[in-house]
Write a protein that holds these residues in place. Structure first.
Motif, PDB file in Angstrom:
ATOM      1  N   THR A 124       0.731  -1.181  -0.077  1.00 23.67           N
ATOM      2  CA  THR A 124       0.018   0.067   0.039  1.00 23.67           C
ATOM      3  C   THR A 124       0.751   1.404  -0.030  1.00 23.67           C
ATOM      4  OG1 THR A 124      -0.138  -0.033   2.277  1.00 23.67           O
ATOM      5  CG2 THR A 124      -1.967  -1.264   1.360  1.00 23.67           C
ATOM      6  N   ALA A 125       2.114   1.373  -0.142  1.00 23.35           N
ATOM      7  CA  ALA A 125       2.833   2.281  -0.050  1.00 23.35           C
ATOM      8  C   ALA A 125       2.576   3.264  -0.814  1.00 23.35           C
ATOM      9  CB  ALA A 125       4.391   1.821   0.124  1.00 23.35           C
ATOM     10  N   LYS A 126       2.611   3.068  -2.044  1.00 27.12           N
ATOM     11  CA  LYS A 126       2.440   4.075  -3.212  1.00 27.12           C
ATOM     12  C   LYS A 126       1.104   4.604  -3.213  1.00 27.12           C
ATOM     13  CE  LYS A 126       5.916   2.338  -6.256  1.00 27.12           C
ATOM     14  NZ  LYS A 126       6.302   2.353  -7.715  1.00 27.12           N
ATOM     15  N   GLU A 127      -0.074   4.093  -2.947  1.00 26.21           N
ATOM     16  CA  GLU A 127      -1.229   4.613  -2.655  1.00 26.21           C
ATOM     17  C   GLU A 127      -1.464   5.511  -1.313  1.00 26.21           C
ATOM     18  OE1 GLU A 127      -4.359   1.436  -1.086  1.00 26.21           O
ATOM     19  OE2 GLU A 127      -3.016   0.598  -2.847  1.00 26.21           O
ATOM     20  N   ASP A 128      -0.370   5.084  -0.328  1.00 26.44           N
ATOM     21  CA  ASP A 128      -0.502   6.014   0.790  1.00 26.44           C
ATOM     22  C   ASP A 128       0.647   7.089   0.596  1.00 26.44           C
ATOM     23  OD1 ASP A 128      -1.890   4.235   2.258  1.00 26.44           O
ATOM     24  OD2 ASP A 128      -0.320   3.097   3.039  1.00 26.44           O
ATOM     25  N   GLY A 129       1.091   7.478  -0.586  1.00 24.55           N
ATOM     26  CA  GLY A 129       1.862   8.667  -0.715  1.00 24.55           C
ATOM     27  C   GLY A 129       3.216   8.338  -0.539  1.00 24.55           C
ATOM     28  N   LYS A 130       3.859   7.078  -0.407  1.00 28.26           N
ATOM     29  CA  LYS A 130       5.210   7.034  -0.068  1.00 28.26           C
ATOM     30  C   LYS A 130       5.780   6.391  -1.080  1.00 28.26           C
ATOM     31  CE  LYS A 130       3.791   6.119   4.823  1.00 28.26           C
ATOM     32  NZ  LYS A 130       3.924   4.960   6.135  1.00 28.26           N
ATOM     33  N   LYS A 131       7.267   6.906  -1.097  1.00 27.66           N
ATOM     34  CA  LYS A 131       8.092   6.011  -2.117  1.00 27.66           C
ATOM     35  C   LYS A 131       8.591   4.809  -1.460  1.00 27.66           C
ATOM     36  CE  LYS A 131       8.112   9.824  -4.842  1.00 27.66           C
ATOM     37  NZ  LYS A 131       7.646   9.675  -5.964  1.00 27.66           N
ATOM     38  N   LEU A 132       8.953   3.827  -2.518  1.00 26.84           N
ATOM     39  CA  LEU A 132       9.510   2.595  -2.370  1.00 26.84           C
ATOM     40  C   LEU A 132      10.786   2.472  -2.820  1.00 26.84           C
ATOM     41  CD1 LEU A 132       7.688  -0.048  -1.071  1.00 26.84           C
ATOM     42  CD2 LEU A 132       7.504  -0.600  -3.540  1.00 26.84           C
ATOM     43  N   CYS A 133      11.678   1.808  -2.084  1.00 30.40           N
ATOM     44  CA  CYS A 133      13.087   1.484  -2.698  1.00 30.40           C
ATOM     45  C   CYS A 133      13.206   0.049  -2.587  1.00 30.40           C
ATOM     46  CB  CYS A 133      13.954   2.459  -2.123  1.00 30.40           C
ATOM     47  SG  CYS A 133      14.730   2.000  -0.362  1.00 30.40           S
ATOM     48  N   TYR A 134      14.198  -0.571  -3.103  1.00 26.28           N
ATOM     49  CA  TYR A 134      14.509  -1.743  -3.170  1.00 26.28           C
ATOM     50  C   TYR A 134      15.993  -1.633  -2.659  1.00 26.28           C
ATOM     51  CZ  TYR A 134      10.946  -4.239  -6.101  1.00 26.28           C
ATOM     52  OH  TYR A 134       9.614  -4.708  -6.517  1.00 26.28           O
ATOM     53  N   THR A 135      16.442  -2.327  -1.545  1.00 26.64           N
ATOM     54  CA  THR A 135      17.806  -2.129  -0.946  1.00 26.64           C
ATOM     55  C   THR A 135      18.355  -3.506  -0.412  1.00 26.64           C
ATOM     56  OG1 THR A 135      19.079  -0.740   0.491  1.00 26.64           O
ATOM     57  CG2 THR A 135      16.785  -1.407   1.346  1.00 26.64           C
TER      58      THR A 135
ATOM     59  N   VAL B   1       9.593   3.427   2.136  1.00 30.82           N
ATOM     60  CA  VAL B   1       9.662   2.009   2.637  1.00 30.82           C
ATOM     61  C   VAL B   1      10.574   1.143   1.720  1.00 30.82           C
ATOM     62  CG1 VAL B   1       7.707   0.079   2.566  1.00 30.82           C
ATOM     63  CG2 VAL B   1       6.982   2.475   2.947  1.00 30.82           C
ATOM     64  N   PRO B   2      11.356   0.531   2.684  1.00 29.41           N
ATOM     65  CA  PRO B   2      12.390  -0.564   1.904  1.00 29.41           C
ATOM     66  C   PRO B   2      11.615  -1.857   1.612  1.00 29.41           C
ATOM     67  CG  PRO B   2      12.703  -0.639   4.048  1.00 29.41           C
ATOM     68  CD  PRO B   2      11.468   0.342   3.955  1.00 29.41           C
ATOM     69  N   VAL B   3      12.300  -2.538   0.281  1.00 26.54           N
ATOM     70  CA  VAL B   3      11.963  -3.849   0.055  1.00 26.54           C
ATOM     71  C   VAL B   3      13.217  -4.584  -0.061  1.00 26.54           C
ATOM     72  CG1 VAL B   3      10.825  -5.369  -1.659  1.00 26.54           C
ATOM     73  CG2 VAL B   3       9.761  -3.279  -1.303  1.00 26.54           C
ATOM     74  N   PHE B   4      13.332  -5.705   0.199  1.00 22.15           N
ATOM     75  CA  PHE B   4      14.531  -6.472   0.390  1.00 22.15           C
ATOM     76  C   PHE B   4      14.589  -7.568  -0.531  1.00 22.15           C
ATOM     77  CE2 PHE B   4      13.942  -4.297   4.327  1.00 22.15           C
ATOM     78  CZ  PHE B   4      15.313  -3.423   4.561  1.00 22.15           C
ATOM     79  N   PRO B   5      14.985  -7.693  -1.694  1.00 20.16           N
ATOM     80  CA  PRO B   5      14.828  -8.795  -2.594  1.00 20.16           C
ATOM     81  C   PRO B   5      15.304 -10.012  -2.076  1.00 20.16           C
ATOM     82  CG  PRO B   5      15.425  -6.990  -3.748  1.00 20.16           C
ATOM     83  CD  PRO B   5      15.445  -6.485  -2.405  1.00 20.16           C
ATOM     84  N   GLU B   6      16.543  -9.807  -1.151  1.00 19.91           N
ATOM     85  CA  GLU B   6      16.962 -11.038  -0.375  1.00 19.91           C
ATOM     86  C   GLU B   6      16.223 -11.839   0.415  1.00 19.91           C
ATOM     87  OE1 GLU B   6      21.301  -9.392   0.884  1.00 19.91           O
ATOM     88  OE2 GLU B   6      19.610  -8.154   0.964  1.00 19.91           O
ATOM     89  N   VAL B   7      15.113 -10.981   1.175  1.00 14.31           N
ATOM     90  CA  VAL B   7      14.082 -11.561   2.080  1.00 14.31           C
ATOM     91  C   VAL B   7      12.852 -12.265   1.177  1.00 14.31           C
ATOM     92  CG1 VAL B   7      12.382 -10.827   3.482  1.00 14.31           C
ATOM     93  CG2 VAL B   7      14.531  -9.890   4.031  1.00 14.31           C
ATOM     94  N   LEU B   8      12.960 -11.786  -0.176  1.00 19.31           N
ATOM     95  CA  LEU B   8      11.843 -12.274  -1.025  1.00 19.31           C
ATOM     96  C   LEU B   8      12.208 -13.411  -1.444  1.00 19.31           C
ATOM     97  CD1 LEU B   8      10.719  -9.342  -3.224  1.00 19.31           C
ATOM     98  CD2 LEU B   8       9.275 -10.247  -1.401  1.00 19.31           C
ATOM     99  N   GLY B   9      13.774 -13.614  -1.544  1.00 22.95           N
ATOM    100  CA  GLY B   9      14.328 -14.834  -1.960  1.00 22.95           C
ATOM    101  C   GLY B   9      14.043 -15.885  -0.968  1.00 22.95           C
ATOM    102  N   LEU B  10      14.497 -15.460   0.541  1.00 26.77           N
ATOM    103  CA  LEU B  10      14.325 -16.727   1.131  1.00 26.77           C
ATOM    104  C   LEU B  10      12.959 -17.112   1.683  1.00 26.77           C
ATOM    105  CD1 LEU B  10      13.160 -15.696   4.372  1.00 26.77           C
ATOM    106  CD2 LEU B  10      15.078 -14.046   4.228  1.00 26.77           C
ATOM    107  N   GLN B  11      11.835 -16.076   1.175  1.00 26.76           N
ATOM    108  CA  GLN B  11      10.248 -16.496   1.388  1.00 26.76           C
ATOM    109  C   GLN B  11      10.027 -17.433   0.086  1.00 26.76           C
ATOM    110  OE1 GLN B  11       8.542 -12.807   1.311  1.00 26.76           O
ATOM    111  NE2 GLN B  11       8.761 -12.363   3.492  1.00 26.76           N
ATOM    112  N   MET B  12      10.551 -17.182  -1.092  1.00 26.96           N
ATOM    113  CA  MET B  12      10.613 -18.187  -2.293  1.00 26.96           C
ATOM    114  C   MET B  12      10.955 -19.497  -1.619  1.00 26.96           C
ATOM    115  SD  MET B  12      12.193 -15.767  -5.344  1.00 26.96           S
ATOM    116  CE  MET B  12      11.887 -14.220  -5.599  1.00 26.96           C
TER     117      MET B  12
END
Length: 428
Positions: free
Chosen positions: A32-43, A59-70
């Motif tokens: 919901t970050a973008k609809e809440d008016g916040k920027k999103l970054c991958y880090t 709001v940070p997104v961590f591709p490594e965390v997405l990887g471990l969830q996969m």
């Protein structure tokens, strides 16, 4: 890309259940970050500069965390295969290939929701030389800018005044102005100090919990269980009031375990009999997390200290954020997380863990596709053996590529190592 494995129901303590709740809420913040008016970054997770991002309400997104969830969902093979079909070889970091596969699959995440695309990429260039190339790939993929911080390698056992100056000048002259422009939020040094005070409190409580592993028997499993406890501080909740409350809970849960004489919980049951106390260097696999942890449970072996649990900071060694030195503190945290230590520093840390935790032995788990973490591991093993007089065990796997995990082979390596410990005990 691997066979379907039976899922094991992990009996979680109160803190682990809270961690799941927090991470679910974090996932919603991403969606919901973008609809809440916040920027999103991958880090990136190692070291990380989450506190700085909080200053700009990013709001940070961590591709490594997405990887471990996969991996935990047994879905990593689909993403890795997509990355390899796009031209990336088997030797390339499986996190990178999975990240590319995510983008190629319409950013469809492991839980079936579409992960919003980043407004920008935040590259903390330290710890891993693959990070820069990975972010180059994602910049082309998502057609978005990169904000970069270059962190020196800590190759001489301490952070020098020149390195502090180099890092702080980047923040003041480049990074903070770029974040202000992207977010539309003016930087407030006092807000950063407040955020770092929360981080400092979280880090102290987590360090206290980690150090409880020195007790015999240990009230905490320092690898498989500790990774759950690490979730909030490794991701969005660092430097937040929710994070402070969570680590108060973790500390209380483990202390109650000590007071009542209870054993820590593994994915397969309580570790009532702790026949072997081990220190682990790296050695993670998410796709086969259950099968892997079962090997140790069957052998009544408990990992009391693990380097992989220190990729966001070596807090247990007293390396905390300092609100009185906010920008210098951010540099220091990145330079003292495990992945950014020199081989000499890593050897010294393992040596200290073996002595302080009264370990019976130590294991080195080499990661097939992670060159940064695995480089020099055999040399480290020999040096640690020489310094401590404790023989080490070596095995290989991959953090999320199931093709490189053979349960029978890893079990055989670990069982053989533990039989050697048995023989040494008999001969003592």
């Amino acid at each position: 890309m691997g066979t379907k494995q039976k899922q094991v129901h992990y009996i979680k303590d109160e803190a682990m259940l809270k961690e799941k709740e927090l991470m679910t809420r974090y996932q919603q913040k991403i969606l919901t970050a973008k609809e809440d008016g916040k920027k999103l970054c991958y880090t990136f997770l190692p070291g990380g500069l989450t506190e700085l991002l909080h200053c700009f309400d990013i709001v940070p997104v961590f591709p490594e965390v997405l990887g471990l969830q996969m991996g935990l969902r047994k879905k990593s093979g689909v993403y890795i295969e997509a990355g390899e079909n796009d031209g990336y070889s088997e030797d390339v970091c499986s996190y990178v290939k999975a990240g590319v596969g995510l983008a190629l699959n319409g950013n469809l995440g492991p839980d079936g929701t579409v992960i919003p695309k980043p407004d920008f990429l935040f590259l903390v260039a330290s710890q891993c030389f693959t990070f820069m190339k990975w972010w180059e790939i994602l910049r082309k993929t998502y057609d978005c800018p990169i904000v970069t911080v270059h962190i020196p390698w800590r190759h001489h056992g301490k952070t020098t005044p020149e390195e502090y100056k180099f890092g702080v000048n980047q923040f003041k002259q480049v990074v903070i102005p770029q974040l202000e422009e992207i977010s539309g939020v003016k930087f407030d040094i006092d807000k950063l100090r407040e955020i770092l005070s929360y981080s400092r409190e979280m880090e102290q409580d987590l360090a206290d919990v980690i150090n409880m592993g020195k007790l015999i028997p240990s009230p905490i499993e320092g690898f498989f269980q500790a990774l759950y406890y690490n979730g909030p501080i490794n991701t969005y909740y660092r430097g937040t009031k929710e994070g402070v409350e969570f680590y108060k809970l973790v500390k209380r849960v483990v202390q109650q375990r000590i007071d009542s004489g209870e054993s820590p919980q593994s994915p397969h049951g309580k570790l009532d009999e702790q026949k072997y106390r081990l220190v682990m260097d790296c050695g993670i696999t998410w796709d086969n997390f259950s099968e892997y942890s079962k090997i140790f449970y069957d052998e009544k072996a408990i990992i009391v200290a693990a380097t992989y649990a220190k990729v966001a900071g070596t807090f247990d060694r007293g390396n905390f954020h300092d609100p009185d030195r906010p920008l210098e503190s951010l540099i220091e945290n990145n330079m003292t997380d495990y992945c950014n230590l020199s081989l000499e520093d890593r050897v010294k840390l393992m040596e200290d863990y073996i002595r302080e935790y009264k370990a019976d032995g130590f294991l080195v788990g080499s990661i097939k596709s992670c060159k940064s973490f695995s480089a020099g591991m055999l040399s480290m093993l020999r040096e640690i053996e020489k310094r401590t007089g404790v023989p080490g065990g070596f095995f290989e796997l991959d953090m999320m590529d199931a093709r490189y995990f053979s349960e029978a082979n890893v079990r055989n390596r670990i069982e053989s190592y533990l039989r050697m410990i048995d023989e040494r005990r008999r001969n003592a």
